[in-house]
Scaffold this active site. Structure first.
Site, mmCIF file in Angstrom:
data_model
loop_
_atom_site.group_PDB
_atom_site.id
_atom_site.type_symbol
_atom_site.label_atom_id
_atom_site.label_comp_id
_atom_site.label_asym_id
_atom_site.label_seq_id
_atom_site.Cartn_x
_atom_site.Cartn_y
_atom_site.Cartn_z
ATOM 1 N N ARG A 58 0.830 -1.208 0.000
ATOM 2 C CA ARG A 58 0.000 0.000 0.000
ATOM 3 C C ARG A 58 0.865 1.260 0.000
ATOM 4 N NH1 ARG A 58 -2.392 -4.019 -0.475
ATOM 5 N NH2 ARG A 58 -4.563 -4.486 -0.055
ATOM 6 N N GLU B 257 2.142 1.588 -3.417
ATOM 7 C CA GLU B 257 1.066 2.006 -4.326
ATOM 8 C C GLU B 257 0.838 3.510 -4.258
ATOM 9 O OE1 GLU B 257 -2.660 -0.544 -4.878
ATOM 10 O OE2 GLU B 257 -3.461 1.231 -3.878
ATOM 11 N N SER C 218 15.212 15.041 0.244
ATOM 12 C CA SER C 218 16.224 14.066 0.647
ATOM 13 C C SER C 218 15.602 12.906 1.424
ATOM 14 C CB SER C 218 17.284 14.743 1.512
ATOM 15 O OG SER C 218 18.271 13.798 1.886
#
Lengths: 164, 164, 164, 164, 164, 164, 164, 164, 164, 164
Positions: free
Chosen positions: F105, F108, F131
């Site tokens: 997840r 995703e 960064s």
């Protein structure tokens, strides 16, 4: 609210190169007529998933399907016959693994429960597979106090391995 | 005949490195006791697929599951508690794409019908996904004159995309 | 000369981690007894390829196969029953694409003629697939003035796609 | 019914970018003339699979093939000569692994039985390979009370490894 | 200095084939009007990231969004309605792993801290996942004596695994 | 119920080969002492995610961290010093793409919103990256009437591209 | 200087898991005896490359080879016979693409000149392939004022595609 | 018979997107003039493989090559100069691993004999590589009673690793 | 603070399977003696990077290097000679693309600037490559008011493509 | 001789689909004006590599760069401003691993020396990375009696990992 607001499924332009030309013809007419797959399925006497698969070039249209689609979508029958001639060349729409979140969830179910399905199917049926060809599938919607539930049913013929 | 001959599912040695150590413990006791997942599921009050998933380390055991498994399989409860402590680390049992023919068929269904499922689900439910977490699944066996049929049901909560 | 010099097939140590433990047991006994798959197939009443697949864990042994193998290979029957219990977990022996030159040639035939097979099969049988489960295969040797020829026959049930 | 209903194989638009231009010319004429590969094979005196392979750019046309194709398909001979000049550039039509279910089944046979074929071939023929070049293949249809069966025969020259 | 110099984000031509046609329409108008996502977000009452996702075809526009975009960007409303009809087909913009350095850093955070996030989330919430669907995200800018800091917040509903 | 039931995170045996030996030492002591990362973080004065990352070998322990861990976990300090010497070799715990649903997840989110993040970050900060080194992250839990929410904050220094 | 200083090739421990057990036996004896492949080739009457291939399990030893190796390397003949029994399982030593710089250069030659070789071979020989089975290869060293040159010769039987 | 029937190599349309525009220009003129690479090599005073590589954009044309090609192929010299300006961008024509059977055989030789070549080259030359840059290659045809043989020679400068 | 605190580089246990056994021997002695590569490089008269490469099995030790290492690290000389015999088998330590953040940054430089380097090198040197074999590299540290800077120098012989 | 013969770098047509449209505009003007990157760099006051990166869309043009490029290349300034608007989308030009031999050599240096660089950098600087963003690079040419040498310098800010 982004709910089931009568929006119909259309064809995204970026998927076109992976599809047969019939997909463009069918989805454009569907958009023009503003038809859901539910309405199309009713006309064809088929499951909604089968109709959508037919639109994406993943299932075959019978001569009667073509006649019905021609009537419903106002597409000349010979054009449909020509574009839907030949045999489906399946399986090319998807990335591996699927990137689309909705489709990924289906893949994830296979990924997580694949061996569990195999163990239970083997114990229940013996050495073989559930056919994905002699097969049907459907989607149903259930609603309870917690919200909506999607129920997908997969039904396939059990094929035992031949002894040879 | 290679049919449903009371053979139970056991753990293949070549899958062991991808599984938590609890899988070995559980499958060995299952083999010793000659128990099907059907019998185990009855004892635990869970679906067979959920039980198999628990054996493969793809689902979590509740304290009561552990107690029941300990009784049924004659494994000291504290050993089970220790091996099943922590949280499942899911998804590592499978090749991508799956090579096992039975599991490949499930994957092929997603590959061929993925976009069809998406189109129908979106039309029925709106923009969202069917959850693979708030989710259950089961296998049923049907038999008719043509032979045996495997019926797999997937039932997941519909999750609409949040607007933000 | 590196010809058919009564050398039998044995198990290469580097393949072991991809195979069930039964493969080691069976191949070691085969080597000990110096038996070809031809001899094993005669005893089991099965095709040579099926016997070799059984040794590699890609096919299932019936109770009678186990009895025959136990007799022929001098392996205690209960050891064989235990190691061959459960259900085959197929498909893991091969690299993708295959690296072994002999196996690569078989893959290359699929790679080059895949769509040609599909076109001819569809025209001859309609929309469907040739089953790899309700399936048998065998190898024959023909010799003419040009040398030896290997003839591999694949015979599978035709499965038409279900209409749904 | 989705059976062998005289539907001929045509070229799906999404496969075109992987094929030489001759494939488009040949498949369009085939569709226009409504010819099966069976009819084409009869005219050319070649196997159906070889003809289909020629259409997909996976086999070479002899000057006589070109003359016959020109006559049968009403394509100017010099156009065919030009488009079929040069040498086939094989192997690019397929995904790896194949996604099309029919072609996947052929691949799965190699995946599952690859080492079994190798073991039996080595025992029967020695150290070498079955040629995929000095090679022919054909498809036959058998029908019995259980339905239709596809029989694919692969016949290749055995090539022993040179000693050097 | 290559700083935040009022340059707005536009659409790179090489990304177009992976995007729906609406992306081109929206980004061109954005460039014409010289609008930042901050300005667009203000008009739509949504987060900047959600607006950018909408432009890239990764989020859905509500009817009100379409009305607002039409006004703000001077695009005929029916054109927008047509191009934004249907349902987003998400996830195709990215290489795997991401090659773009900025996006790679986000991926690297998941790569390095993925299991750490999982361990802490499991301890805090139990067995489940943080939803990426019932989810929102935003970007904030902080400045101190060391320079600028980007702060990305991910907020998702916790979904416990169903017991079944 | 599979909720936040005081179960602590432990180390799954199948992940061990990808981790430095310190991970085994630390997680075993954590299990023995039954400590959450929350408790460990309190002792070390660091974020929970940083502590978990340290356990997985993805972050570096300072001499003071080692002293604190030694005290809290009853591990001889010189053993910890030896096992935690050298520099972390990061990034090897994860599959690509991640297979674990919780971690997927997070991936995703990057996959779907990656370009949206980039567009908004570029507009807010100019040409550069956030960064992942001069960086911190934390997890918070929020609860409202709808349930629990996980809030993950990523905070990184903005690094503009050097002009050269 | 890191030149041809009588250092012999030995077996790197990290390659062992990809090789048959015979490789370890042979390379250890070679190291013990401090023999070059040149010396081994002289004894066996074979090319150096063939001998090295035999050591790596990529070529087959004849009974006479085994006898010669046994004498030269002081390995009991029956141990060699046992370890070299069966048939080579070729092709597994290499990464794809090769990572070793020396081997990568050979791969790069195929990568850059592959189509050029094909065009020239087709023009010179017709439609077919150069066999890698009915094949021999050797390495020679040439020295001129510019330094040393490696000359690798590949000699394979031309196999024309069968017409069928 | 599919032999060396004066058919010349031409450019397959499906390879064009991977090649510089000069490839189309050169191959079309070659087809028009019906020239083999042998004839072209004679005119240019270069090896056939080098000429074919030049046509595929894998080698650089000198000003004299351009003049000769312009004369031989009747292409205006300034057009050739423009299309062949800049520096070759090599290596993009090939799939990995190669799918074309002829080219795959060359790759297979590297795959099977790679480590054998390395062992023999190291023993003969020390620690280094055979250059693929300071390099030449040629194809010769030999014929004996068994048929035709292709002989490919690779000749590269030996480069020892620098000590630093 | 996690700065340059005299911590020396040691060998992470999870990298061991990809390395020759000499790596373990050398790194363990280095840890025992608490030596930096700077100290080792001084003793060997080589660059630090070359020494580290030697430890990781990516560079070759000369007889004098072995003598020096033996003295400095208190390892019996014949043990070192045996473990460092043979020729380095390079390139296996790294994932593709690299996952370790520090090494990924080096890869990212090649990914982003690769074609820019090629264009400038071609213009400055002609058609060829910078050798990675006749090559040296070093790392220097610079410090200014903004902090520390790492300076990596790559110096390789220019190799023009041979004309043939 | 294929040396540094004043040939300038141009854009190969097959790379165009991976590049922003500005790359075509800039390279065409460069070819028209016959300018080297050395000349362009002098005009812009930037490094040659930075200029080439700008042409390939891998670096950002400042307003002054655009003005200078417009003057030097005779491209209308507003066209350049429009095509170079937005933010670079970096990293898409390269295959993974790189296929171009020159670029592959740079990648090979990372592949072989990656861990050696990491070990030495960690010892010299602590736990962190060399930035590829706060970074510059240049190419120099050295010539000695052995020929030409390319010297590439990479200079990046050292970023220590934050403690959190």
């Amino acid at each position: 609210m982004s709910g089931p607001d009568k929006t119909i499924a259309t064809l995204r332009s970026d998927l076109v190169p992976r599809l047969p030309s019939s997909a463009v013809t069918l989805f454009e007419a569907k958009k023009q007529k503003n038809l859901t797959f539910e309405a199309i399925a009713k006309k064809l006497g088929r499951e909604e998933v089968a109709c959508a698969a037919l639109f994406y070039g993943q299932a075959r249209a019978s001569p009667e399907d073509i006649k019905n689609l021609s009537e419903l979508l106002d597409i000349p029958q010979d054009r449909l016959e020509s574009e839907l001639s030949g045999w489906p060349d399946r399986g090319h729409t998807l990335d591996l693994p699927p990137k689309e979140p909705l489709i990924y969830r289906l893949f994830e179910i296979v990924q997580n429960y694949g061996y569990a399905y195999k163990a239970v199917l083997n114990e229940k049926f013996g050495d073989g597979i559930m056919s994905a060809i002699t097969f049907s599938t459907k989607i149903e919607k259930e609603t309870d106090e917690k919200g909506d539930w999607a129920v997908i049913t997969l039904r396939g013929k059990w094929l035992p391995y031949s002894r040879f």
